[in-house]
Design a protein around this motif. Structure first.
Motif, PDB file in Angstrom:
ATOM      1  N   LEU A 121       1.913  -8.189   1.211  1.00  0.00           N
ATOM      2  CA  LEU A 121       2.074  -7.132   0.218  1.00  0.00           C
ATOM      3  C   LEU A 121       1.067  -7.236  -0.924  1.00  0.00           C
ATOM      4  CD1 LEU A 121       5.949  -7.016   0.053  1.00  0.00           C
ATOM      5  CD2 LEU A 121       4.452  -5.515   1.291  1.00  0.00           C
ATOM      6  N   ARG A 139       1.844  -0.810   9.832  1.00  0.00           N
ATOM      7  CA  ARG A 139       0.472  -0.303   9.773  1.00  0.00           C
ATOM      8  C   ARG A 139      -0.408  -1.285   9.023  1.00  0.00           C
ATOM      9  NH1 ARG A 139      -0.355   5.222  10.505  1.00  0.00           N
ATOM     10  NH2 ARG A 139      -2.173   5.116   9.176  1.00  0.00           N
ATOM     11  N   TYR A 141      -3.030  -1.615   6.056  1.00  0.00           N
ATOM     12  CA  TYR A 141      -3.394  -0.885   4.846  1.00  0.00           C
ATOM     13  C   TYR A 141      -4.724  -1.426   4.347  1.00  0.00           C
ATOM     14  CZ  TYR A 141       1.502   0.451   4.886  1.00  0.00           C
ATOM     15  OH  TYR A 141       2.714   0.944   5.258  1.00  0.00           O
ATOM     16  N   PRO A 145      -0.265  -2.959  -0.177  1.00  0.00           N
ATOM     17  CA  PRO A 145       0.426  -1.859  -0.851  1.00  0.00           C
ATOM     18  C   PRO A 145       1.136  -2.196  -2.148  1.00  0.00           C
ATOM     19  CG  PRO A 145       1.564  -2.479   1.142  1.00  0.00           C
ATOM     20  CD  PRO A 145       0.288  -3.206   1.157  1.00  0.00           C
ATOM     21  N   PHE A 146       1.343  -3.457  -2.472  1.00  0.00           N
ATOM     22  CA  PHE A 146       2.025  -3.737  -3.731  1.00  0.00           C
ATOM     23  C   PHE A 146       1.056  -3.972  -4.881  1.00  0.00           C
ATOM     24  CE2 PHE A 146       6.704  -4.961  -3.055  1.00  0.00           C
ATOM     25  CZ  PHE A 146       6.863  -3.876  -2.223  1.00  0.00           C
ATOM     26  N   PHE A 150      -3.198   0.344  -5.545  1.00  0.00           N
ATOM     27  CA  PHE A 150      -2.826   1.082  -4.335  1.00  0.00           C
ATOM     28  C   PHE A 150      -2.180   2.395  -4.763  1.00  0.00           C
ATOM     29  CE2 PHE A 150       0.151   2.219  -0.978  1.00  0.00           C
ATOM     30  CZ  PHE A 150      -0.661   2.158   0.137  1.00  0.00           C
ATOM     31  N   THR A 152      -0.055   5.210  -4.018  1.00  0.00           N
ATOM     32  CA  THR A 152       0.903   5.606  -2.986  1.00  0.00           C
ATOM     33  C   THR A 152       0.854   7.107  -2.726  1.00  0.00           C
ATOM     34  OG1 THR A 152       2.568   5.667  -4.692  1.00  0.00           O
ATOM     35  CG2 THR A 152       2.531   3.739  -3.295  1.00  0.00           C
ATOM     36  N   ARG A 153       0.660   7.907  -3.784  1.00  0.00           N
ATOM     37  CA  ARG A 153       0.704   9.362  -3.565  1.00  0.00           C
ATOM     38  C   ARG A 153      -0.468   9.814  -2.714  1.00  0.00           C
ATOM     39  NH1 ARG A 153       3.183  11.347  -9.308  1.00  0.00           N
ATOM     40  NH2 ARG A 153       4.902   9.880  -9.150  1.00  0.00           N
ATOM     41  N   TYR A 155      -1.954   7.966  -0.567  1.00  0.00           N
ATOM     42  CA  TYR A 155      -1.700   7.456   0.781  1.00  0.00           C
ATOM     43  C   TYR A 155      -0.737   8.376   1.534  1.00  0.00           C
ATOM     44  CZ  TYR A 155      -0.527   4.287   4.521  1.00  0.00           C
ATOM     45  OH  TYR A 155      -0.331   3.743   5.758  1.00  0.00           O
ATOM     46  N   VAL A 156       0.336   8.818   0.835  1.00  0.00           N
ATOM     47  CA  VAL A 156       1.300   9.718   1.467  1.00  0.00           C
ATOM     48  C   VAL A 156       0.620  11.016   1.869  1.00  0.00           C
ATOM     49  CG1 VAL A 156       3.307  11.147   0.974  1.00  0.00           C
ATOM     50  CG2 VAL A 156       3.342   8.749   0.412  1.00  0.00           C
ATOM     51  N   PHE A 160       1.163  10.757   5.785  1.00  0.00           N
ATOM     52  CA  PHE A 160       2.390  11.428   6.215  1.00  0.00           C
ATOM     53  C   PHE A 160       2.254  12.938   6.170  1.00  0.00           C
ATOM     54  CE2 PHE A 160       3.829   7.266   4.707  1.00  0.00           C
ATOM     55  CZ  PHE A 160       4.424   6.823   5.860  1.00  0.00           C
TER      56      PHE A 160
END
Lengths: 171, 190
Positions: A121, A139, A141, A145-146, A150, A152-153, A155-156, A160
């Motif tokens: 992480l 996956r 990265y 990711p922590f 990073f 997150t938005r 990445y999403v 996704f």
């Protein structure tokens, strides 16, 4: 409260700063060279349970802070008296670029999954760890990711939101 | 048995049997599974509605996704779903499978469950009460009666797209496709 331990620690490790946030814990801040000997020392002094290893990302200072939380299994340890459960929080800082640290699995065997987790992480490499393989994630990265950088938005949005909805096409 | 339904039973016995024998796969994901023990035990007693949890997916025909779905769970969900015999019904439970819920910007949680497996109905809420489960089940009865709970047929029909989405997210899957894919699927359809 066990004043004896504090004095013993200060005597054995003069460079470590020992403070206390509340009555039931010690916060020991040490440099990374003395962490292993400190851990071995406090293990002998009765803190025989490594509760948790955590990591804090100080991105502005370019450092990771590793946090080892220890507690004694037995309340009525011969070295630690009193009814309150005492925690010992050991903090140390390592460089953020190419972060690496020594493993503590030879002192506390249960550190193995915690170090694997931090490796996955936060991307901290623990030298001497026998099985530093992914623990949770499926996956790969590009940034662990922590970490604070990073996004997150983003990445999403990239991963996704790029999965298309099922189109109901009738032939 | 309800006497008013004797006509229905005689007319469509298989469909009625399907409706009143929903065997829920005991698959726990996310926090919603905490609502399932009260649903199946004495207080709300799901067996009144013909729902009973079963041990393996090969005996089940109702699949409840009870909460957020991480990537690792998605892999298990797909495997479980593909093992269930037809006809099978999927219900998304709680707001996380619908659009991500509170995990809308999480790095490891899928946002739309219906892009990976077909979903017949949703129970919204965070968390839904056990009563909401029964409302969802009675809705599912209506859907089964009207032949609208056809997720397993959609899965077969659009298997290319579902498998494509699954592989896009999880990488190469280590089990063979359930149905024919690619050109073979188009030939069967034609």
């Amino acid at each position: 409260m066990n004043e004896g331990l504090k004095e013993k620690l200060e005597k054995a490790f003069p460079h470590a700063a020992i403070t206390s946030m509340r009555d039931t814990d010690y916060v020991v801040t040490a440099d990374k060279e003395s962490v292993l000997s400190l851990l071995a020392y406090v293990k002998d002094a009765g803190f025989d349970h490594l509760t948790l290893i955590s990591c804090v990302d100080w991105i502005d200072e370019g450092e990771f802070e590793l946090v080892y939380i220890l507690s004694p299994y037995m309340k009525d340890n011969e070295q630690i008296s009193g009814n309150e459960k005492i925690n010992l929080i050991l903090k140390t800082r390592i460089a953020r670029g190419n972060p690496a640290f020594q493993t503590v699995t030879h002192i506390f065997e249960n550190a193995e999954p915690y170090e694997r987790e931090l490796h996955e992480l936060f991307g901290v490499h623990f030298e001497g760890h026998k099985r530093l393989i992914p623990l949770f994630l499926e996956r790969a990265y590009d940034i662990p990711p922590f970490r604070k950088d990073f996004d997150t938005r983003r990445y999403v949005k990239e991963v996704f939101d790029n999965i298309p909805a099922i189109q109901d096409i009738k032939a | 048995m309800d006497r008013n339904k004797i006509g229905k039973w005689l007319k469509q016995p298989a469909k009625m049997a399907n409706k009143y024998s929903l065997n829920a796969v005991y698959f726990c994901t996310g926090c919603g599974i905490i609502e399932i023990p009260p649903v199946i035990t004495a207080r709300w007693d799901a067996e009144r509605f013909g729902i009973i949890p079963v041990a393996t997916p090969r005996q089940g025909n109702l699949f409840m996704i009870t909460g957020y779905v991480s990537l690792k769970t998605l892999r298990a969900i797909i495997r479980t779903y593909e093992q269930m015999p037809d006809p099978k019904y999927t219900v998304g439970f709680g707001s996380c499978p619908i659009n991500g819920g509170m995990y809308w910007d999480s790095y490891n949680t899928i946002k739309h469950l219906d892009r990976y497996i077909p979903v017949d109905g949703w129970i919204a809420g965070c968390m839904p009460r056990p009563e909401a489960v029964f409302i969802g089940v009675t809705h599912l009865w209506t859907l089964i009666e009207k032949d609208m709970a056809n997720g397993y047929l959609r899965y077969r029909e659009h298997y290319d797209q579902y498998r494509g989405n699954q592989e896009k997210l999880l990488g190469k899957l280590d089990w063979p496709p359930l149905y024919a894919t690619g050109i073979a699927q188009k030939e069967i359809a034609a």
